[in-house]
Design a protein around this motif. Structure first.
Motif, mmCIF file in Angstrom:
data_model
loop_
_atom_site.group_PDB
_atom_site.id
_atom_site.type_symbol
_atom_site.label_atom_id
_atom_site.label_comp_id
_atom_site.label_asym_id
_atom_site.label_seq_id
_atom_site.Cartn_x
_atom_site.Cartn_y
_atom_site.Cartn_z
ATOM 1 N N ASP A 195 -17.872 49.239 -81.382
ATOM 2 C CA ASP A 195 -18.672 49.915 -80.357
ATOM 3 C C ASP A 195 -17.998 51.208 -79.882
ATOM 4 O OD1 ASP A 195 -20.501 47.842 -80.523
ATOM 5 O OD2 ASP A 195 -19.831 46.864 -78.673
ATOM 6 N N ILE A 196 -16.695 51.155 -79.668
ATOM 7 C CA ILE A 196 -15.965 52.345 -79.213
ATOM 8 C C ILE A 196 -15.992 53.423 -80.290
ATOM 9 C CG2 ILE A 196 -13.670 53.229 -78.630
ATOM 10 C CD1 ILE A 196 -13.215 50.504 -77.179
ATOM 11 N N TRP A 197 -15.755 53.039 -81.528
ATOM 12 C CA TRP A 197 -15.786 53.999 -82.632
ATOM 13 C C TRP A 197 -17.159 54.645 -82.737
ATOM 14 C CZ3 TRP A 197 -18.076 55.318 -87.186
ATOM 15 C CH2 TRP A 197 -17.347 56.143 -88.050
ATOM 16 N N ASP A 198 -18.204 53.827 -82.652
ATOM 17 C CA ASP A 198 -19.567 54.348 -82.725
ATOM 18 C C ASP A 198 -19.854 55.316 -81.578
ATOM 19 O OD1 ASP A 198 -20.035 52.872 -85.034
ATOM 20 O OD2 ASP A 198 -21.248 51.349 -84.024
ATOM 21 N N ALA A 199 -19.408 54.964 -80.377
ATOM 22 C CA ALA A 199 -19.648 55.825 -79.211
ATOM 23 C C ALA A 199 -18.938 57.160 -79.377
ATOM 24 C CB ALA A 199 -19.173 55.135 -77.936
ATOM 25 N N ARG A 200 -17.703 57.121 -79.858
ATOM 26 C CA ARG A 200 -16.971 58.378 -80.067
ATOM 27 C C ARG A 200 -17.622 59.214 -81.157
ATOM 28 N NH1 ARG A 200 -10.937 55.939 -79.538
ATOM 29 N NH2 ARG A 200 -10.775 56.217 -77.278
ATOM 30 N N SER A 201 -18.094 58.583 -82.180
ATOM 31 C CA SER A 201 -18.719 59.307 -83.288
ATOM 32 C C SER A 201 -20.058 59.898 -82.872
ATOM 33 C CB SER A 201 -18.930 58.378 -84.479
ATOM 34 O OG SER A 201 -17.695 57.931 -84.962
ATOM 35 N N ALA A 202 -20.842 59.144 -82.119
ATOM 36 C CA ALA A 202 -22.178 59.586 -81.715
ATOM 37 C C ALA A 202 -22.120 60.744 -80.734
ATOM 38 C CB ALA A 202 -22.961 58.427 -81.104
ATOM 39 N N SER A 203 -21.127 60.752 -79.878
ATOM 40 C CA SER A 203 -21.067 61.798 -78.857
ATOM 41 C C SER A 203 -20.658 63.133 -79.449
ATOM 42 C CB SER A 203 -20.082 61.408 -77.752
ATOM 43 O OG SER A 203 -18.748 61.512 -78.234
ATOM 44 N N GLY A 204 -20.091 63.111 -80.629
ATOM 45 C CA GLY A 204 -19.643 64.353 -81.223
ATOM 46 C C GLY A 204 -18.429 64.917 -80.512
ATOM 47 N N GLY A 205 -18.043 64.284 -79.444
ATOM 48 C CA GLY A 205 -16.844 64.692 -78.733
ATOM 49 C C GLY A 205 -17.021 65.868 -77.803
ATOM 50 N N GLU A 206 -17.957 66.754 -78.092
ATOM 51 C CA GLU A 206 -18.084 67.969 -77.294
ATOM 52 C C GLU A 206 -18.545 67.687 -75.864
ATOM 53 O OE1 GLU A 206 -16.792 70.837 -78.229
ATOM 54 O OE2 GLU A 206 -16.219 69.674 -79.996
ATOM 55 N N ALA A 207 -19.581 66.887 -75.706
ATOM 56 C CA ALA A 207 -20.085 66.596 -74.365
ATOM 57 C C ALA A 207 -19.033 65.855 -73.551
ATOM 58 C CB ALA A 207 -21.366 65.779 -74.440
ATOM 59 N N VAL A 208 -18.309 64.964 -74.193
ATOM 60 C CA VAL A 208 -17.278 64.195 -73.491
ATOM 61 C C VAL A 208 -16.130 65.109 -73.082
ATOM 62 C CG1 VAL A 208 -15.598 62.332 -73.742
ATOM 63 C CG2 VAL A 208 -17.912 62.044 -74.631
ATOM 64 N N LYS A 209 -15.766 66.047 -73.935
ATOM 65 C CA LYS A 209 -14.665 66.971 -73.631
ATOM 66 C C LYS A 209 -14.974 67.838 -72.420
ATOM 67 C CE LYS A 209 -12.879 67.263 -78.306
ATOM 68 N NZ LYS A 209 -12.747 68.122 -79.490
ATOM 69 N N GLU A 210 -16.254 68.053 -72.148
ATOM 70 C CA GLU A 210 -16.649 68.893 -71.018
ATOM 71 C C GLU A 210 -16.543 68.176 -69.675
ATOM 72 O OE1 GLU A 210 -20.524 70.387 -71.863
ATOM 73 O OE2 GLU A 210 -19.867 71.473 -73.648
ATOM 74 N N ILE A 211 -16.338 66.882 -69.693
ATOM 75 C CA ILE A 211 -16.218 66.111 -68.444
ATOM 76 C C ILE A 211 -14.848 66.379 -67.831
ATOM 77 C CG2 ILE A 211 -16.150 63.808 -67.416
ATOM 78 C CD1 ILE A 211 -18.046 62.928 -69.709
ATOM 79 N N GLU A 212 -14.849 66.809 -66.595
ATOM 80 C CA GLU A 212 -13.588 67.068 -65.914
ATOM 81 C C GLU A 212 -13.058 65.781 -65.318
ATOM 82 O OE1 GLU A 212 -13.333 70.453 -63.353
ATOM 83 O OE2 GLU A 212 -14.992 71.415 -64.416
ATOM 84 N N PRO A 213 -11.801 65.423 -65.630
ATOM 85 C CA PRO A 213 -11.227 64.193 -65.068
ATOM 86 C C PRO A 213 -11.077 64.312 -63.554
ATOM 87 C CG PRO A 213 -9.921 65.027 -66.908
ATOM 88 C CD PRO A 213 -10.931 66.076 -66.577
ATOM 89 N N LEU A 214 -11.169 63.178 -62.889
ATOM 90 C CA LEU A 214 -10.917 63.126 -61.456
ATOM 91 C C LEU A 214 -9.428 63.386 -61.234
ATOM 92 C CD1 LEU A 214 -12.881 59.893 -60.525
ATOM 93 C CD2 LEU A 214 -13.563 62.251 -60.060
ATOM 94 N N THR A 215 -9.136 64.049 -60.135
ATOM 95 C CA THR A 215 -7.724 64.276 -59.811
ATOM 96 C C THR A 215 -7.382 63.407 -58.611
ATOM 97 O OG1 THR A 215 -8.302 66.136 -58.407
ATOM 98 C CG2 THR A 215 -7.717 66.625 -60.693
ATOM 99 N N THR A 216 -6.179 62.961 -58.581
ATOM 100 C CA THR A 216 -5.759 62.159 -57.434
ATOM 101 C C THR A 216 -5.248 63.120 -56.365
ATOM 102 O OG1 THR A 216 -3.559 61.887 -58.408
ATOM 103 C CG2 THR A 216 -5.160 60.161 -58.816
ATOM 104 N N SER A 217 -5.660 62.873 -55.150
ATOM 105 C CA SER A 217 -5.196 63.711 -54.040
ATOM 106 C C SER A 217 -4.128 62.950 -53.290
ATOM 107 C CB SER A 217 -6.352 64.056 -53.112
ATOM 108 O OG SER A 217 -6.917 62.882 -52.604
ATOM 109 N N SER A 218 -3.077 63.631 -52.971
ATOM 110 C CA SER A 218 -2.013 62.975 -52.215
ATOM 111 C C SER A 218 -2.293 63.137 -50.730
ATOM 112 C CB SER A 218 -0.651 63.521 -52.588
ATOM 113 O OG SER A 218 -0.708 64.899 -52.847
ATOM 114 N N SER A 219 -2.187 62.023 -50.030
ATOM 115 C CA SER A 219 -2.474 62.070 -48.596
ATOM 116 C C SER A 219 -1.226 61.881 -47.818
ATOM 117 C CB SER A 219 -3.449 60.974 -48.186
ATOM 118 O OG SER A 219 -4.529 60.889 -49.060
#
Length: 106
Positions: free
Chosen positions: A82-106
């Motif tokens: 399932d993971i392999w299929d998901a990575r292959s189907a997405s083509g990687g480009e759309a996923v690469k455009e997702i900005e990771p959440l950053t942790t804020s220090s309080s």
């Protein structure tokens, strides 16, 4: 949490191939005989073996009882596919455009 970005060169072996090789062939069973033992339809077994159906938790439970392999063993086989299929189907480009959440220090 980071995402493992190592590319897999080939699709992982689906659970149906293990069912074919390690259960049906090794034990000399037909798909119909296996279906009867597992209390499922022959169509279910046929679709699993031919890669047309994903392995469910309920089927993993049945296969675990039959083979002595853990439920997790069977589910991990399916999850790898399932993971392999998901990575292959997405083509990687759309996923690469997702900005990771950053942790804020309080």
């Amino acid at each position: 949490m980071s995402v493992d970005r190592r590319p897999l060169e080939r699709r992982p072996t689906p659970p149906g191939r293990f069912i074919q090789n390690d259960i049906l062939e090794e034990h000399g069973l037909t798909q119909d005989q296996l279906a009867q033992r597992l209390r499922v339809s022959r169509l279910t077994i046929n679709e699993l073996v031919n890669g047309k159906r994903a392995l469910t938790a309920a089927m993993a439970l049945r296969l675990s009882q039959l083979t002595g392999q853990s439920i997790e063993y069977w589910l991990n086989l399916q999850q790898a596919v399932d993971i392999w299929d998901a990575r292959s189907a997405s083509g990687g480009e759309a996923v690469k455009e997702i900005e990771p959440l950053t942790t804020s220090s309080s």
